[in-house]
Design a protein around this motif. Sequence first.
Motif, PDB file in Angstrom:
ATOM      1  N   GLU A 119       9.326 -10.346   5.800  1.00 22.08           N
ATOM      2  CA  GLU A 119      10.354 -10.322   6.832  1.00 22.08           C
ATOM      3  C   GLU A 119      11.393 -11.424   6.638  1.00 22.08           C
ATOM      4  O   GLU A 119      12.517 -11.312   7.107  1.00 22.08           O
ATOM      5  N   LYS A 120      11.030 -12.496   5.940  1.00 28.19           N
ATOM      6  CA  LYS A 120      11.989 -13.570   5.657  1.00 28.19           C
ATOM      7  C   LYS A 120      13.168 -13.072   4.828  1.00 28.19           C
ATOM      8  O   LYS A 120      14.273 -13.601   4.930  1.00 28.19           O
ATOM      9  N   ILE A 121      12.926 -12.079   3.991  1.00 33.17           N
ATOM     10  CA  ILE A 121      14.016 -11.540   3.173  1.00 33.17           C
ATOM     11  C   ILE A 121      14.575 -10.259   3.787  1.00 33.17           C
ATOM     12  O   ILE A 121      15.215  -9.459   3.109  1.00 33.17           O
ATOM     13  N   GLY A 122      14.295 -10.067   5.087  1.00 34.11           N
ATOM     14  CA  GLY A 122      14.841  -8.916   5.786  1.00 34.11           C
ATOM     15  C   GLY A 122      14.115  -7.624   5.501  1.00 34.11           C
ATOM     16  O   GLY A 122      14.647  -6.543   5.747  1.00 34.11           O
ATOM     17  N   GLY A 123      12.891  -7.703   4.985  1.00 35.50           N
ATOM     18  CA  GLY A 123      12.125  -6.508   4.662  1.00 35.50           C
ATOM     19  C   GLY A 123      11.153  -6.133   5.767  1.00 35.50           C
ATOM     20  O   GLY A 123      11.005  -6.837   6.766  1.00 35.50           O
ATOM     21  N   THR A 124      10.503  -5.005   5.596  1.00 31.83           N
ATOM     22  CA  THR A 124       9.473  -4.551   6.522  1.00 31.83           C
ATOM     23  C   THR A 124       8.260  -4.096   5.726  1.00 31.83           C
ATOM     24  O   THR A 124       8.368  -3.764   4.540  1.00 31.83           O
ATOM     25  N   ILE A 125       7.110  -4.086   6.382  1.00 28.83           N
ATOM     26  CA  ILE A 125       5.887  -3.623   5.727  1.00 28.83           C
ATOM     27  C   ILE A 125       5.165  -2.681   6.672  1.00 28.83           C
ATOM     28  O   ILE A 125       5.019  -2.961   7.859  1.00 28.83           O
ATOM     29  N   GLU A 126       4.765  -1.543   6.154  1.00 31.26           N
ATOM     30  CA  GLU A 126       4.021  -0.543   6.912  1.00 31.26           C
ATOM     31  C   GLU A 126       2.772  -0.177   6.140  1.00 31.26           C
ATOM     32  O   GLU A 126       2.649  -0.472   4.943  1.00 31.26           O
ATOM     33  N   LEU A 127       1.840   0.458   6.828  1.00 35.73           N
ATOM     34  CA  LEU A 127       0.618   0.869   6.132  1.00 35.73           C
ATOM     35  C   LEU A 127       0.194   2.239   6.602  1.00 35.73           C
ATOM     36  O   LEU A 127       0.525   2.675   7.709  1.00 35.73           O
ATOM     37  N   ARG A 128      -0.534   2.919   5.729  1.00 34.84           N
ATOM     38  CA  ARG A 128      -1.219   4.165   6.070  1.00 34.84           C
ATOM     39  C   ARG A 128      -2.611   4.092   5.500  1.00 34.84           C
ATOM     40  O   ARG A 128      -2.791   3.734   4.343  1.00 34.84           O
ATOM     41  N   SER A 129      -3.586   4.413   6.319  1.00 35.71           N
ATOM     42  CA  SER A 129      -4.959   4.337   5.854  1.00 35.71           C
ATOM     43  C   SER A 129      -5.765   5.468   6.455  1.00 35.71           C
ATOM     44  O   SER A 129      -5.616   5.795   7.636  1.00 35.71           O
ATOM     45  N   VAL A 130      -6.601   6.074   5.638  1.00 37.10           N
ATOM     46  CA  VAL A 130      -7.552   7.093   6.083  1.00 37.10           C
ATOM     47  C   VAL A 130      -8.930   6.598   5.696  1.00 37.10           C
ATOM     48  O   VAL A 130      -9.199   6.351   4.514  1.00 37.10           O
ATOM     49  N   GLU A 131      -9.800   6.409   6.691  1.00 39.76           N
ATOM     50  CA  GLU A 131     -11.116   5.851   6.409  1.00 39.76           C
ATOM     51  C   GLU A 131     -11.867   6.741   5.433  1.00 39.76           C
ATOM     52  O   GLU A 131     -11.965   7.953   5.605  1.00 39.76           O
ATOM     53  N   GLY A 132     -12.370   6.139   4.388  1.00 41.21           N
ATOM     54  CA  GLY A 132     -13.092   6.862   3.358  1.00 41.21           C
ATOM     55  C   GLY A 132     -12.220   7.365   2.229  1.00 41.21           C
ATOM     56  O   GLY A 132     -12.730   7.781   1.188  1.00 41.21           O
ATOM     57  N   ARG A 133     -10.899   7.295   2.402  1.00 40.87           N
ATOM     58  CA  ARG A 133      -9.991   7.838   1.379  1.00 40.87           C
ATOM     59  C   ARG A 133      -9.061   6.794   0.774  1.00 40.87           C
ATOM     60  O   ARG A 133      -8.585   6.956  -0.335  1.00 40.87           O
ATOM     61  N   GLY A 134      -8.782   5.723   1.487  1.00 40.10           N
ATOM     62  CA  GLY A 134      -7.953   4.684   0.892  1.00 40.10           C
ATOM     63  C   GLY A 134      -6.869   4.180   1.816  1.00 40.10           C
ATOM     64  O   GLY A 134      -6.690   4.678   2.938  1.00 40.10           O
ATOM     65  N   THR A 135      -6.145   3.180   1.347  1.00 40.14           N
ATOM     66  CA  THR A 135      -5.088   2.525   2.116  1.00 40.14           C
ATOM     67  C   THR A 135      -3.873   2.337   1.214  1.00 40.14           C
ATOM     68  O   THR A 135      -4.011   2.005   0.039  1.00 40.14           O
ATOM     69  N   THR A 136      -2.693   2.553   1.777  1.00 38.41           N
ATOM     70  CA  THR A 136      -1.455   2.316   1.055  1.00 38.41           C
ATOM     71  C   THR A 136      -0.507   1.516   1.935  1.00 38.41           C
ATOM     72  O   THR A 136      -0.296   1.853   3.095  1.00 38.41           O
ATOM     73  N   PHE A 137       0.039   0.438   1.378  1.00 40.73           N
ATOM     74  CA  PHE A 137       1.050  -0.369   2.055  1.00 40.73           C
ATOM     75  C   PHE A 137       2.409  -0.022   1.470  1.00 40.73           C
ATOM     76  O   PHE A 137       2.546   0.194   0.269  1.00 40.73           O
ATOM     77  N   TYR A 138       3.421   0.016   2.347  1.00 39.90           N
ATOM     78  CA  TYR A 138       4.790   0.294   1.927  1.00 39.90           C
ATOM     79  C   TYR A 138       5.662  -0.896   2.311  1.00 39.90           C
ATOM     80  O   TYR A 138       5.813  -1.213   3.494  1.00 39.90           O
ATOM     81  N   ILE A 139       6.208  -1.576   1.311  1.00 39.30           N
ATOM     82  CA  ILE A 139       7.122  -2.690   1.545  1.00 39.30           C
ATOM     83  C   ILE A 139       8.539  -2.187   1.307  1.00 39.30           C
ATOM     84  O   ILE A 139       8.855  -1.687   0.228  1.00 39.30           O
ATOM     85  N   LYS A 140       9.376  -2.306   2.332  1.00 43.45           N
ATOM     86  CA  LYS A 140      10.773  -1.883   2.212  1.00 43.45           C
ATOM     87  C   LYS A 140      11.647  -3.127   2.189  1.00 43.45           C
ATOM     88  O   LYS A 140      11.630  -3.929   3.121  1.00 43.45           O
ATOM     89  N   ILE A 141      12.375  -3.298   1.089  1.00 44.84           N
ATOM     90  CA  ILE A 141      13.227  -4.468   0.918  1.00 44.84           C
ATOM     91  C   ILE A 141      14.682  -4.029   1.016  1.00 44.84           C
ATOM     92  O   ILE A 141      15.148  -3.220   0.222  1.00 44.84           O
ATOM     93  N   PRO A 142      15.426  -4.528   1.992  1.00 40.94           N
ATOM     94  CA  PRO A 142      16.834  -4.133   2.131  1.00 40.94           C
ATOM     95  C   PRO A 142      17.714  -4.824   1.104  1.00 40.94           C
ATOM     96  O   PRO A 142      17.290  -5.728   0.389  1.00 40.94           O
ATOM     97  N   LEU A 143      18.941  -4.404   1.039  1.00 43.20           N
ATOM     98  CA  LEU A 143      19.909  -5.027   0.138  1.00 43.20           C
ATOM     99  C   LEU A 143      20.377  -6.333   0.777  1.00 43.20           C
ATOM    100  O   LEU A 143      21.203  -6.338   1.678  1.00 43.20           O
TER     101      LEU A 143
END
Length: 891
Positions: A434-458
């Motif tokens: 967030e210091k560089i103006g970005g955001t972080i989100e996650l999606r997780s399904v128990e037993g199947r895995g987790t994915t984080f999404y980092i969005k970095i703006p210009l």
Amino acid sequence: MDDLLADFLTETNEGLAALDGALLKLEKAPDDRQTLSEIFRNVHTIKGTCGFLGLSRLEKVAHAAENVLGRYRDGSLKVTPAGITLILSALDCLKGIVSGLEGTGSEPAGDDTALIAALDAAWRGAAPGTPAAAPPAAPPEADPFELPAGEPVAAAPPAPQAAAPEPPPAASAPSASAPPAAPAHASRGSDHEGEAAGASGGGGASGPITPAQTIRVSVDVLEDLMTLVSELVLTRNQLLQLVRARSDAALTVPLQRLSHITSELQEGVMKTRMQPIGNAWQKLPRIVRDLANELGKKIELVMKGADTELDRQVLELIKDPLTHMVRNSGDHGLETPEQRRQSGKPETGRILLNAYHEGGHIIIEIGDDGRGLPAEKIKQKALAQGLATEAEIAGMGEREIQHFIFRAGFSTAAAVTSVSGRGVGMDVVKTNVEKIGGTIELRSVEGRGTTFYIKIPLTLAIVSALIVEAGGERFAIPQIGVVELVRAGGSAEGAQIERIHDTPVMRLRDRLLPLVSLSRLLELPQAADEGRRDAGFVVVTQVGANVFGIIVDKVFDTEEIVVKPVAPILRHVAMFSGNTILGDGSVIMILDPNGIARATGVGADGPSEDAARGPEGLRGHRSTERTALLLFRAGDGTPKAVPLGLVARLEDLPGESIEHSGGKTLVQYRGKLMPLVAMAGGWAPPEPGRRQAVLVFNDRDRAMGLMVDAILDVVEEHLLIEGASEQPGFLGSAVICGKVTDVIDCAWWLHQAGDDWFRGNGQDAVRRRVLLVEDSAFFRHLLVPGLTAAGYDVTAVDTGMQALRLREQGAAFDVIISDIEMPDLDGIGLARAVRESGAWQPLPMIALSGKVEAEQVRRAREAGFNEYVGKSEREALLAALSECLATPAIN
């Protein structure tokens, strides 16, 4: 000497970073002579320069490692994982010495005797890691000049079983500037020449290698250039606006030339700041390898999009967050091989790193196919730490609960390890992003895995943007996220803005497009005519796989803008990604389509909400996800629901346009006759002047209208159908928006319009865990709710190739249902591929087709299908599923 030392440190750090990856590559392919030669040359170069600069400690360690690599290169010693580990330990030592050298300007004190002894013992043929029988004597100094391939190395050590010569100690080895005394060849070439010859596999050299023409420039100089170019662009924009206002022809030509030069200059300067994100990933393969050894796990790291470029400053700031998240995936996310076998997964877990541009931002994915986030553990931990009350948690969705992991000190680890579990980490990652103006989100399904999404703006860039106005204020929308611009109204056939329960929508080329009013969203004064069917502009934008429109009052011109980061006080406002100064000096905000989608709920909360991604980023719709539903009323007072994806359009037809012919109700619709089916019994045509609400379903060249009493709303809910309905035309009931709602069986209503709906298309895979392979989106939307209501967990994909990629990722299913007629890989080809080999080989397979003909049934059974069912035979499909699943599948 200071300049020489600075250059040495820069080159050595680059060489050490490259060596990590090269050694891991060699470990996987021990016979890769080209990689081995590259490793030897890099270590040799480091050692030689150390001797020239008088860095004795660095020289001794590099010399000992080089000797072992020399035996690997001439083939007298076999490359082993233990040997690679020993060389990596030497590299770690070199990195530590170089780090101290950078900090103090001189080599730090340290005792490397044990490491050098282990390297010398390995050179003599002892198993790496075992102590030498006698005090180590260093092997002979390697010749600083390599020999052509095929020529023996001077004084090469004998095979491990032979007695090794006893050369002078490594400490007294000559520097690279002094040639050894053991050379048997008369001519010498440069390191590059020797490498080229070694890579060619023998014979003559492949010619001299031209060194790269590069120059090192201070980062401050580049920053100053970027600032000046930004100001130049703003000045250019002001001049362009002045010339347009005054129509001064004398200035037009030189200003066009100035504009062209400015564009080229800005592009060149921006390129100097951009670096591939792969530079931040260089150390991750080594980290994953060491992590797998430490934890006793099998881990494969998949990296995609390493060439994706981003600002150098941003690159430096995300290195540490990426490292922490990868370590978390390996420690917390992935299971042990035994646990994965018990879960029906491959023993080797996968961590995915992926980077790509989307909507003017850079999206970085960090995902794994492990155990996922334990929702119950997170709830209990949140309660124990007082982060929320039981009542608050009861009202939270799964994603809100998962976001507790970003709280400071929050951890579900059972014990603190040397890897993670200290209660710090993800909150720091979020803060740094967030210091560089970005955001972080996650999606997780128990037993199947987790994915984080980092969005970095210009954070600092120059982009082309569309300037619009809403509520009297101007805004910029980056053109990279704009699909098209639509003027509402204009003709009867043109795009029209309509409303469903006060929510604006637009029919655009047979698609129902959700709309967002920008002035209403930002609480600005709204134009008196906003929302009329014949007024306004709609900016169609795309976020991931979701497309929606933004209603604005006016559209101006496109303009190249300098993007400045959002001020910290506005960083929580998700709708803005930055601000800029226009040519007239006005300061305006830059809109973020992704943030608008997230704030309004019309699009993805992250890169792609409508699709579940595996570790490879493969998309597949899962029946357990939230589903967009259209609510309406027909007959009694109980609300009815249908998946919105099935509905092509909403029509409000004049009563006089509805006709009867041959016992059927019809309407002339878009040049064809469309059959109408009434939901409510005892339906009568509306009185003249009254209108009829119709849900239009279409697939390719077929269309059918379902007549209802009123459209209520569009919502997103988890579609959990309970209590199978005895009433024809209904799947059962579900709680939607707090009310008991009837979910209609679209297949039944389509039958009322004619059986031809179920010809010429196919279905996907179905079972207890069902894989549905169907290229028609209409039929996917049609089948998934019915199969879900019957108690199956359904994953649907578009093509046979996507299904096979799921198999490669280790996805487990109980049954496969596949359409026969599909592009690329049809159902017959998919069945043959499944039966040929792989984990899905024993799975039952059901073929679906609109043509139930003897020859096609024979071909399907020969390919490996167990059952063959017509698309229109819903009960037969359910019966085939029950029969196939009567015998447990082998995963």
